[in-house]
Scaffold this motif. Structure first.
Motif, PDB file in Angstrom:
ATOM      1  N   LYS A 191      42.999  57.444  19.223  1.00  0.00           N
ATOM      2  CA  LYS A 191      42.535  56.680  17.215  1.00  0.00           C
ATOM      3  C   LYS A 191      41.014  56.620  16.853  1.00  0.00           C
ATOM      4  CE  LYS A 191      46.961  55.897  16.573  1.00  0.00           C
ATOM      5  NZ  LYS A 191      47.486  57.170  15.903  1.00  0.00           N
ATOM      6  N   ILE A 192      39.896  56.046  17.856  1.00  0.00           N
ATOM      7  CA  ILE A 192      39.422  56.356  17.932  1.00  0.00           C
ATOM      8  C   ILE A 192      37.689  57.313  17.669  1.00  0.00           C
ATOM      9  CG2 ILE A 192      36.825  55.101  18.170  1.00  0.00           C
ATOM     10  CD1 ILE A 192      38.540  53.265  17.594  1.00  0.00           C
ATOM     11  N   ILE A 193      38.271  58.490  18.742  1.00  0.00           N
ATOM     12  CA  ILE A 193      37.450  59.699  18.636  1.00  0.00           C
ATOM     13  C   ILE A 193      37.209  60.411  17.714  1.00  0.00           C
ATOM     14  CG2 ILE A 193      36.601  61.254  20.022  1.00  0.00           C
ATOM     15  CD1 ILE A 193      37.481  59.874  22.770  1.00  0.00           C
ATOM     16  N   PRO A 194      38.996  60.501  16.664  1.00  0.00           N
ATOM     17  CA  PRO A 194      39.041  61.352  15.742  1.00  0.00           C
ATOM     18  C   PRO A 194      38.086  61.355  14.930  1.00  0.00           C
ATOM     19  CG  PRO A 194      40.566  61.332  16.530  1.00  0.00           C
ATOM     20  CD  PRO A 194      40.430  60.442  18.022  1.00  0.00           C
ATOM     21  N   GLY A 195      37.958  59.625  14.921  1.00  0.00           N
ATOM     22  CA  GLY A 195      37.377  58.794  13.327  1.00  0.00           C
ATOM     23  C   GLY A 195      35.370  59.412  13.894  1.00  0.00           C
ATOM     24  N   ILE A 196      35.273  58.688  15.225  1.00  0.00           N
ATOM     25  CA  ILE A 196      34.173  59.220  15.130  1.00  0.00           C
ATOM     26  C   ILE A 196      33.376  61.072  15.001  1.00  0.00           C
ATOM     27  CG2 ILE A 196      32.522  59.754  17.180  1.00  0.00           C
ATOM     28  CD1 ILE A 196      33.433  57.328  18.330  1.00  0.00           C
ATOM     29  N   LEU A 245      36.116  63.735  25.729  1.00  0.00           N
ATOM     30  CA  LEU A 245      35.324  63.299  25.380  1.00  0.00           C
ATOM     31  C   LEU A 245      34.947  61.607  24.622  1.00  0.00           C
ATOM     32  CD1 LEU A 245      35.526  64.400  21.786  1.00  0.00           C
ATOM     33  CD2 LEU A 245      33.580  64.689  23.757  1.00  0.00           C
ATOM     34  N   ARG A 246      36.043  61.222  26.180  1.00  0.00           N
ATOM     35  CA  ARG A 246      36.310  59.567  26.275  1.00  0.00           C
ATOM     36  C   ARG A 246      35.235  58.946  26.383  1.00  0.00           C
ATOM     37  NH1 ARG A 246      34.420  55.295  27.164  1.00  0.00           N
ATOM     38  NH2 ARG A 246      35.689  53.821  28.813  1.00  0.00           N
ATOM     39  N   LYS A 247      33.869  59.812  27.693  1.00  0.00           N
ATOM     40  CA  LYS A 247      32.621  59.469  28.164  1.00  0.00           C
ATOM     41  C   LYS A 247      31.662  58.820  27.039  1.00  0.00           C
ATOM     42  CE  LYS A 247      34.736  56.617  31.851  1.00  0.00           C
ATOM     43  NZ  LYS A 247      34.195  55.205  32.047  1.00  0.00           N
TER      44      LYS A 247
END
Length: 610
Positions: free
Chosen positions: A331-336, A567-569
């Motif tokens: 949920k967070i990474i696409p927002g970034i 891309l998590r890290k």
């Protein structure tokens, strides 16, 4: 856990596979501006007239205290002129980022008021007002919306009647619904305003025009005769902005204050209308572009807060970082990624609009030929950014758990200030309908007459040039969405085909070829992620056209989730590059060093002591 949190943050930052400062430089717009922003942040950080200093807390200020703060802040604007123009601008920008209320005040004066004067005023009017605007000798606001009509401009009721005997216009608010409403800076601050009104000449309504009207004395702040103003009261957000209402009671102004770049009216009452009445609405284009800029300022702060909290908060059977859960990072990474896409697209559109308007010296024919395209692009980007950013904010709120309900962690404050962005500058549904009509028109012109305009910039509708080819596409040429990570053309081909088939909108992203290879690689990863996010979210549109099969949609979903995980890290490096100091974020759970628990506890203790 309190001692583990800083270690987790340090490890996350060290895991970045790119130079964080180099990415921050790219985000800022280049090394020169990056250094100016840092200098500006240091300039305002310890200034009590610009930044609330301990033991006071910005997030505890009352409406009156916040307004008082920004009266001082606006006064400080006049002092910044003693600095270099570039640094003065960045000090203003840094203060904008620190507080959305100050940003809105500054935006109303410097963008809305100034833009109307420059876009619709002739050279004499520009010369008469611009120096005072730039040096804050006057403070301007933007009197467009009305109580009964919002921004439905054709229904505006305020009337400006020309009196040939005195060579004046008489402004009047004939009904309660004609009251100018939501006018930022009108409640207490503005000395002048630009007003849109129905214009009556020789007994005939000749349409909408804009006028400059003085509201208050520049020296005493007292209201001008025949002007009534009040505050609209408590709002959900923007407590520091004095939104007001304005009514005119047969207010007389000279004919010379009807903005006259596109129209003319002589002493005898001979009126020449604009070549296209749509130019009177064109002032909303820079407003929408500015709202998109504010989107990156506000939403990237919320993402930074949620991301930092997500990597230091541990929970679950294995006491793992909550950012490691797929349900969290996906949920967070696409927002970034979206923030990087919006920043790039916003830069492109702002540059195009600057070239087009040429500082108020735009060629009328060129401007009119390009205005439809600029309107469609700004409307669609504002609508998309507004809706998705609202989803991102809610994701950030949920991602911070109970801490998001604490005013001290800023998420709630951002949500309150954010709300107006989805309606200001036009309702998103209406804007996207207008964009759809424009796309239908362009598609019809291409398919029926093989016509596509020659523009001075690359339009977001450029894909329509190849509409016939896209309409002939029968199926997506890959069954493995992993291919998209190697060849972006597969994503753009799919999106353009679906868009032409469904008559939707498209987005373009700019890649700076001058940056390092590692940064190019990560911008490429973010671009791929955003493309996959769009395909994953709107793949049903391709399925309806028979272009995507169930197997292909499943492959898209699988690749999308895997790419998010890859891309998590990098999340801390990517959000660090947004460049927000702790004093701007204002959230203990988003401390740069990760030491969140001691800070959160101290905030609560200090609050209890009060």
């Amino acid at each position: 856990m309190s001692r583990q949190a800083p270690k987790d943050m340090a490890a996350e930052r060290a895991a970045a596979e790119f130079n964080i400062e180099a990415l921050a430089t790219l985000w800022a717009g280049g090394e020169k501006r990056y250094n100016l922003i840092k200098k500006a942040n240091e300039y305002i950080k310890n200034d009590p007239e610009l930044v609330v200093q301990p033991p006071r807390n910005f997030l505890e200020l009352s409406r009156d205290e916040m307004r008082e703060l920004y009266v001082f802040a606006i006064c400080c604007d006049t002092c910044w002129i003693s600095n270099t123009i570039e640094l003065a601008y960045e000090i203003g920008h840094a203060t904008n980022v620190y507080s959305e209320s100050f940003s809105m005040r500054f935006f109303v004066h410097d963008s809305l008021f100034r833009n109307v004067v420059n876009m619709l005023g002739n050279k004499e009017q520009q010369d008469r007002y611009n120096d005072d605007i730039s040096n804050f000798r006057i403070f301007g606001c933007f009197a467009m919306t009305e109580l009964g009509h919002s921004s439905a401009l054709r229904d505006i009721e305020t009337v400006a009647t020309y009196d040939a005997n005195t060579d004046e216009f008489i402004l009047d608010s004939p009904t309660v619904t004609s009251t100018k409403w939501w006018i930022g800076m009108a409640g207490q601050t503005a000395t002048h305003t630009v007003v849109i009104a129905q214009t009556v000449v020789n007994g005939k309504n000749v349409g909408l025009n804009w006028f400059v009207v003085q509201l208050r004395s520049k020296y005493t702040g007292e209201l001008e005769p025949n002007v009534m103003i009040g505050d609209i009261g408590q709002k959900v957000g923007h407590a520091g902005v004095d939104n007001g209402w304005i009514q005119f009671r047969q207010k007389r102004i000279p004919r010379a204050d009807m903005l006259a770049k596109w129209v003319s009216l002589d002493r005898q009452g001979n009126y020449t209308p604009a070549p296209n009445p749509a130019v009177m609405y064109a002032t909303l284009i820079p407003e929408r572009l500015s709202l998109v800029t504010v989107t990156t300022q506000m939403i990237s702060q919320a993402l930074t807060i949620a991301t930092r909290y997500g990597v230091v908060r541990r929970q679950g059977n294995k006491d793992q970082q909550i950012m490691d859960y797929q349900s969290h990072y996906v949920k967070i990474i696409p927002g970034i990624a979206f923030m990087y896409m919006v920043q790039s697209t916003s830069d492109v559109l702002n540059n195009q609009f600057t070239v087009l308007t040429d500082g108020g010296k735009m060629d009328p024919i060129v401007y009119l030929n390009h205005m439809g395209d600029m309107h469609a692009m700004s409307a669609s980007l504002k609508g998309l950014a507004g809706w998705y950013a609202t989803d991102i904010l809610e994701t950030c709120r949920r991602s911070c758990g109970g801490h998001a309900y604490s005013a001290y962690n800023a998420i709630g404050h951002i949500i309150g200030d954010w709300g107006v962005m989805t309606t200001g500058g036009g309702d998103n549904v209406v804007l996207l309908q207008q964009c759809a009509r424009y796309l239908l028109y362009r598609l019809e012109q291409k398919l029926e007459y093989d016509d596509y305009p020659e523009l001075k910039f690359k339009s977001s509708t450029i894909y329509i040039k190849d509409a016939k080819q896209y309409l002939e596409n029968k199926a997506w040429p890959t069954n493995d969405a992993h291919d998209c990570l190697k060849d972006f053309a597969l994503v753009s081909e799919a999106l353009n085909t679906i868009l032409v088939k469904r008559v939707s909108c498209t987005y373009h992203h700019k890649l700076n070829s001058a940056v390092s290879h590692s940064l190019v690689a990560y911008i490429a990863k973010l671009t791929a992620l955003w493309g996959l996010h769009v395909l994953h979210t709107y793949g049903d549109q391709g399925f309806k056209e028979g272009y995507l099969t169930p197997d292909q949609i499943n492959s898209i979903e699988k690749t999308y989730l895997e790419h998010c995980k890859s891309l998590r890290k990098q999340v801390i490096g990517l959000t660090d590059a947004f460049g927000f100091p702790d004093f701007v974020l204002k959230a203990p759970i988003a401390k740069y060093d990760g030491d969140i628990y001691q800070s959160e506890c101290l905030f609560s203790i200090n609050a209890s002591a009060k």
